[in-house]
Write a protein that holds these residues in place. Structure first.
Motif, PDB file in Angstrom:
ATOM      1  N   PHE A 145      18.762  -9.233   6.526  1.00 16.98           N
ATOM      2  CA  PHE A 145      17.717  -8.209   6.590  1.00 16.98           C
ATOM      3  C   PHE A 145      17.746  -7.336   5.329  1.00 16.98           C
ATOM      4  O   PHE A 145      16.758  -7.219   4.600  1.00 16.98           O
ATOM      5  CB  PHE A 145      17.931  -7.379   7.872  1.00 16.98           C
ATOM      6  N   ALA A 146      18.901  -6.753   5.023  1.00 17.07           N
ATOM      7  CA  ALA A 146      19.007  -5.884   3.841  1.00 17.07           C
ATOM      8  C   ALA A 146      18.880  -6.705   2.557  1.00 17.07           C
ATOM      9  O   ALA A 146      18.307  -6.249   1.567  1.00 17.07           O
ATOM     10  CB  ALA A 146      20.333  -5.127   3.851  1.00 17.07           C
ATOM     11  N   LEU A 147      19.413  -7.923   2.579  1.00 17.02           N
ATOM     12  CA  LEU A 147      19.378  -8.783   1.391  1.00 17.02           C
ATOM     13  C   LEU A 147      17.944  -8.987   0.915  1.00 17.02           C
ATOM     14  O   LEU A 147      17.617  -8.783  -0.257  1.00 17.02           O
ATOM     15  CB  LEU A 147      20.031 -10.133   1.720  1.00 17.02           C
ATOM     16  N   THR A 148      17.065  -9.377   1.833  1.00 17.56           N
ATOM     17  CA  THR A 148      15.678  -9.630   1.445  1.00 17.56           C
ATOM     18  C   THR A 148      14.877  -8.339   1.325  1.00 17.56           C
ATOM     19  O   THR A 148      14.232  -8.083   0.307  1.00 17.56           O
ATOM     20  CB  THR A 148      14.989 -10.584   2.446  1.00 17.56           C
ATOM     21  N   ALA A 149      14.919  -7.514   2.379  1.00 21.49           N
ATOM     22  CA  ALA A 149      14.057  -6.320   2.401  1.00 21.49           C
ATOM     23  C   ALA A 149      14.429  -5.332   1.302  1.00 21.49           C
ATOM     24  O   ALA A 149      13.581  -4.897   0.523  1.00 21.49           O
ATOM     25  CB  ALA A 149      14.133  -5.649   3.772  1.00 21.49           C
ATOM     26  N   ASN A 150      15.708  -4.983   1.217  1.00 17.69           N
ATOM     27  CA  ASN A 150      16.124  -3.982   0.231  1.00 17.69           C
ATOM     28  C   ASN A 150      16.396  -4.616  -1.125  1.00 17.69           C
ATOM     29  O   ASN A 150      15.948  -4.131  -2.158  1.00 17.69           O
ATOM     30  CB  ASN A 150      17.380  -3.250   0.709  1.00 17.69           C
ATOM     31  N   GLY A 151      17.173  -5.724  -1.100  1.00 17.55           N
ATOM     32  CA  GLY A 151      17.621  -6.331  -2.343  1.00 17.55           C
ATOM     33  C   GLY A 151      16.512  -6.978  -3.140  1.00 17.55           C
ATOM     34  O   GLY A 151      16.476  -6.884  -4.366  1.00 17.55           O
ATOM     35  N   LEU A 152      15.574  -7.672  -2.478  1.00 16.94           N
ATOM     36  CA  LEU A 152      14.535  -8.403  -3.208  1.00 16.94           C
ATOM     37  C   LEU A 152      13.185  -7.692  -3.221  1.00 16.94           C
ATOM     38  O   LEU A 152      12.595  -7.484  -4.280  1.00 16.94           O
ATOM     39  CB  LEU A 152      14.351  -9.808  -2.619  1.00 16.94           C
ATOM     40  N   ALA A 177       0.821  -1.220   0.000  1.00 20.46           N
ATOM     41  CA  ALA A 177       0.000   0.000   0.000  1.00 20.46           C
ATOM     42  C   ALA A 177       0.854   1.269   0.000  1.00 20.46           C
ATOM     43  O   ALA A 177       0.409   2.332  -0.438  1.00 20.46           O
ATOM     44  CB  ALA A 177      -0.934  -0.015   1.211  1.00 20.46           C
ATOM     45  N   LEU A 178       2.098   1.146   0.498  1.00 23.07           N
ATOM     46  CA  LEU A 178       2.968   2.330   0.604  1.00 23.07           C
ATOM     47  C   LEU A 178       3.919   2.471  -0.576  1.00 23.07           C
ATOM     48  O   LEU A 178       4.579   3.491  -0.723  1.00 23.07           O
ATOM     49  CB  LEU A 178       3.805   2.242   1.886  1.00 23.07           C
ATOM     50  N   ALA A 179       4.047   1.417  -1.388  1.00 26.03           N
ATOM     51  CA  ALA A 179       5.074   1.428  -2.435  1.00 26.03           C
ATOM     52  C   ALA A 179       4.451   1.643  -3.815  1.00 26.03           C
ATOM     53  O   ALA A 179       3.436   1.037  -4.142  1.00 26.03           O
ATOM     54  CB  ALA A 179       5.845   0.110  -2.417  1.00 26.03           C
ATOM     55  N   THR A 180       5.083   2.515  -4.594  1.00 24.89           N
ATOM     56  CA  THR A 180       4.630   2.765  -5.964  1.00 24.89           C
ATOM     57  C   THR A 180       5.647   2.169  -6.931  1.00 24.89           C
ATOM     58  O   THR A 180       6.797   2.625  -6.962  1.00 24.89           O
ATOM     59  CB  THR A 180       4.526   4.291  -6.220  1.00 24.89           C
ATOM     60  N   PRO A 181       5.249   1.154  -7.700  1.00 24.65           N
ATOM     61  CA  PRO A 181       6.211   0.532  -8.619  1.00 24.65           C
ATOM     62  C   PRO A 181       6.886   1.556  -9.534  1.00 24.65           C
ATOM     63  O   PRO A 181       6.226   2.436 -10.082  1.00 24.65           O
ATOM     64  CB  PRO A 181       5.344  -0.447  -9.426  1.00 24.65           C
ATOM     65  N   GLY A 182       8.226   1.433  -9.636  1.00 23.52           N
ATOM     66  CA  GLY A 182       8.979   2.314 -10.517  1.00 23.52           C
ATOM     67  C   GLY A 182       9.266   3.685  -9.951  1.00 23.52           C
ATOM     68  O   GLY A 182       9.893   4.527 -10.603  1.00 23.52           O
ATOM     69  N   LYS A 183       8.800   3.946  -8.709  1.00 22.13           N
ATOM     70  CA  LYS A 183       8.992   5.284  -8.144  1.00 22.13           C
ATOM     71  C   LYS A 183       9.747   5.274  -6.804  1.00 22.13           C
ATOM     72  O   LYS A 183       9.948   6.303  -6.195  1.00 22.13           O
ATOM     73  CB  LYS A 183       7.619   5.959  -7.914  1.00 22.13           C
ATOM     74  N   GLU A 184      10.129   4.079  -6.343  1.00 21.92           N
ATOM     75  CA  GLU A 184      10.737   4.000  -5.011  1.00 21.92           C
ATOM     76  C   GLU A 184      12.248   4.251  -5.049  1.00 21.92           C
ATOM     77  O   GLU A 184      12.936   3.804  -5.968  1.00 21.92           O
ATOM     78  CB  GLU A 184      10.472   2.632  -4.381  1.00 21.92           C
ATOM     79  N   VAL A 185      12.724   4.927  -4.024  1.00 26.49           N
ATOM     80  CA  VAL A 185      14.171   5.117  -3.823  1.00 26.49           C
ATOM     81  C   VAL A 185      14.461   4.692  -2.393  1.00 26.49           C
ATOM     82  O   VAL A 185      13.967   5.308  -1.442  1.00 26.49           O
ATOM     83  CB  VAL A 185      14.589   6.591  -4.033  1.00 26.49           C
ATOM     84  N   ILE A 186      15.205   3.601  -2.234  1.00 23.44           N
ATOM     85  CA  ILE A 186      15.457   3.077  -0.885  1.00 23.44           C
ATOM     86  C   ILE A 186      16.922   3.211  -0.509  1.00 23.44           C
ATOM     87  O   ILE A 186      17.810   2.973  -1.319  1.00 23.44           O
ATOM     88  CB  ILE A 186      14.972   1.614  -0.736  1.00 23.44           C
ATOM     89  N   ILE A 187      17.138   3.618   0.728  1.00 19.08           N
ATOM     90  CA  ILE A 187      18.493   3.749   1.258  1.00 19.08           C
ATOM     91  C   ILE A 187      18.917   2.401   1.835  1.00 19.08           C
ATOM     92  O   ILE A 187      18.273   1.879   2.753  1.00 19.08           O
ATOM     93  CB  ILE A 187      18.565   4.830   2.364  1.00 19.08           C
ATOM     94  N   THR A 188      19.997   1.837   1.288  1.00 18.12           N
ATOM     95  CA  THR A 188      20.508   0.545   1.749  1.00 18.12           C
ATOM     96  C   THR A 188      21.843   0.774   2.447  1.00 18.12           C
ATOM     97  O   THR A 188      22.893   0.824   1.815  1.00 18.12           O
ATOM     98  CB  THR A 188      20.649  -0.429   0.557  1.00 18.12           C
TER      99      THR A 188
END
Length: 560
Positions: A264-271, A245-256
């Motif tokens: 944690f980062a592998l799955t949450a950020n990477g995948l 509900a919070l994520a817009t495909p093609g518009k997200e920028v995530i800080i890793t």
């Protein structure tokens, strides 16, 4: 299910009770979907250099083709990756997986002893290492199965700027100790050689092992959790349904900023964020807080994940208040307990709730997450995510009612296949009904929210990293001047806990500094004792087992 799932009534609108674990056969299938949907979008960026999904596609194919065509690796072979967050990491990881091989993630800060254990145990046949850590690899090769070493400079993929980065690291900051590994091949040459080979159509089964992810589990010696493609895909599907509900495909920028070699980062950020076509901004050295804040000021970002110490560090870094938070919608904390004071300050500074999640390496990792529409910090680890069952069991193995404290157990498609070559440990951790025993003491409230009360194990948690007292004690006990030693975690404002050792001297002249110097040689930074206390004797059970818990309870707790 064997019991009702009160948490389902608390699910935010739109979050399903079950996910489709069969939508993707493998991790590469997820990557290929992202490439098809977001080809020209930025996928990963590091130190200002951006690679699109199409470029990651091409480079990871070349890496995979090199492993199969040039090195002739066979299905199921293990390839170790010893890298901080840099562009080489996703290229290599996706390359290994696309080749039908298994990734063995390695903490680059490991000492020779720690690295050697992991290489011998995993039977890895190849390793990719950053130049900064090449000398550790060189010293640990003897007696391992490693036949191929690939090396890379941090700046190798950064274009013109990269040469400067490599020069500064080597000659100015002196962060690259000399090493000489016979037959080692450079990463850039590997990609060039990979171009000469067509990547065959590799059949990957959902039950194939994608990652051997090392963890102490419930005992001291590091073991490889076998995370299959199905485990990883399941957890990605579970977490992406949760944040959808919070994520817009093609518009997200995530800080890793958490290392991608950490689950944690592998799955949450990477995948998860790859599925949404996000741009992952890789922070190579988040410990350099002023540099980190400078990175955060470069462009607005929509999401950030981290551990309590990371958020705390940012809040205490000058300039953080000048960061543009107007696009930020999602902040996820895991890996260690989020402290109320940090969560409240984060909300005040950014306007966004710091949502706490709970997971383990053995659950790939997410098991419980708080609702994303949570207004304020609630002290809970959240609700079991879709297709996940959780319960609290008593000493006799029976399920306990709401409000009672027992061991938290998790069941779902994200639960690992077991520990690599350790059937006994696997049987001790996963029971006959498929429940994974976490070793964490918890309780569930009437609504289905779970709360961690205490850790059953004596494990010490330093900035989200597990430290096993046995390992620290073994290292200190090697010293001829030490008669007895016990290691416990003591509260620390910055990292949650730090290691403290209690030592009974054999040599009256032994000093705390000598102990710390010795530990530095054998243990990576976060495992080293920060405090040393000498005792004439240590508390013990009637069979002579040292009572760590008693030592821990004597320690003053910081005023909350």
């Amino acid at each position: 299910m064997t019991h009702d799932r009160p948490w389902l009534a608390q699910y935010p609108a739109g979050v399903p009770a079950e996910i489709d674990v069969d939508e993707f056969r493998s991790v590469p299938a997820v990557l290929e979907g992202a490439i098809a949907n977001f080809r020209d979008r930025p996928a990963f960026s590091n130190m200002g250099k951006v690679m699109t999904y199409a470029e990651i596609d091409e480079a990871s194919r070349q890496f995979a083709a090199y492993l199969l065509g040039e090195l002739k690796l066979k299905r199921g072979d293990r390839v170790a990756i010893m890298m901080p967050n840099c562009l080489q990491y996703p290229i290599a990881t996706f390359g290994v997986l696309r080749a039908g091989l298994t990734v063995v993630n390695v903490n680059p800060m490991y000492t020779v002893r720690e690295l050697k254990h992991q290489m011998v145990d995993s039977g890895a046949v190849a390793i990719l290492v950053l130049d900064n850590f090449g000398s550790t690899v060189e010293k640990s090769l003897a007696g391992t199965a490693i036949r191929h070493v690939i090396t890379s400079g941090l700046g190798d993929l950064l274009g013109m700027k990269g040469a400067i980065v490599n020069f500064v690291l080597r000659h100015v900051k002196k962060m690259v100790p000399d090493y000489n590994i016979q037959g080692a091949v450079r990463f850039r040459d590997v990609l060039a050689m990979g171009k000469r080979h067509a990547l065959p159509d590799v059949q990957i089964d959902p039950t194939d092992i994608a990652f051997l992810q090392y963890t102490g589990g419930t005992t001291g010696v590091a073991k490889g959790a076998m995370l299959t493609h199905r485990n990883m895909v399941a957890n990605m599907q579970q977490a992406s349904a949760w944040v959808d509900a919070l994520a817009t495909p093609g518009k997200e920028v995530i800080i890793t900023a958490l290392p991608l070699y950490h689950i944690f980062a592998l799955t949450a950020n990477g995948l998860v964020f790859m599925k949404f076509g996000a741009k992952n901004i890789l922070i190579t050295n988040p410990r350099d807080m002023p540099g980190f804040v400078k990175e955060l000021k470069r462009e607005p970002f929509t999401a950030i994940t981290g551990v309590n110490t990371l958020f705390n560090g940012l809040l205490n870094t000058p300039g953080f208040e000048e960061v543009d938070f107007s696009s930020l919608r999602l902040t996820l904390g895991g890996g260690m307990a989020v402290q109320r004071s940090v969560a409240e300050r984060w909300k005040k500074a950014t306007g966004v709730t710091l949502v706490e999640a709970y997971g383990l390496t053995e659950t790939a990792p997410a098991a419980c997450i708080n609702p994303m529409d949570l207004k304020d910090y609630n002290g809970s680890i959240g609700l079991p995510i879709p297709s996940t069952d959780a319960c609290v069991k008593g000493e006799d193995g029976a399920m306990l009612p709401a409000g009672e404290v027992g061991e938290l157990c998790i069941r779902g498609p994200q639960v690992m296949a077991g520990y690599w070559q350790r059937p006994d440990e696997t049987a001790r951790t996963i029971d006959a009904e498929g429940w994974l025993h976490t070793g964490d003491m918890a309780k569930m409230d009437e609504k289905g929210f779970f709360y961690i009360v205490d850790r059953k194990k004596d494990m010490i948690l330093v900035s989200g990293f597990n430290v096993y007292p046995n390992e620290v004690e073994d290292v200190i006990a090697m010293m001829p001047g030490v008669l007895e030693v016990a290691a416990v975690g003591v509260p620390d404002e910055r990292s949650g806990e730090v290691v403290k050792v209690f030592v009974v001297k054999k040599d009256p002249a032994l000093t705390a500094d000598q102990i710390k110097t010795h530990a530095r040689e054998y243990l990576t930074g976060y495992k080293q004792p920060r405090q040393v206390e000498f005792r004439t004797e240590l508390p013990k059970t009637n069979v002579g087992k040292i009572l760590r818990r008693e030592l821990k309870e004597e320690q003053p707790t910081p005023a909350s």
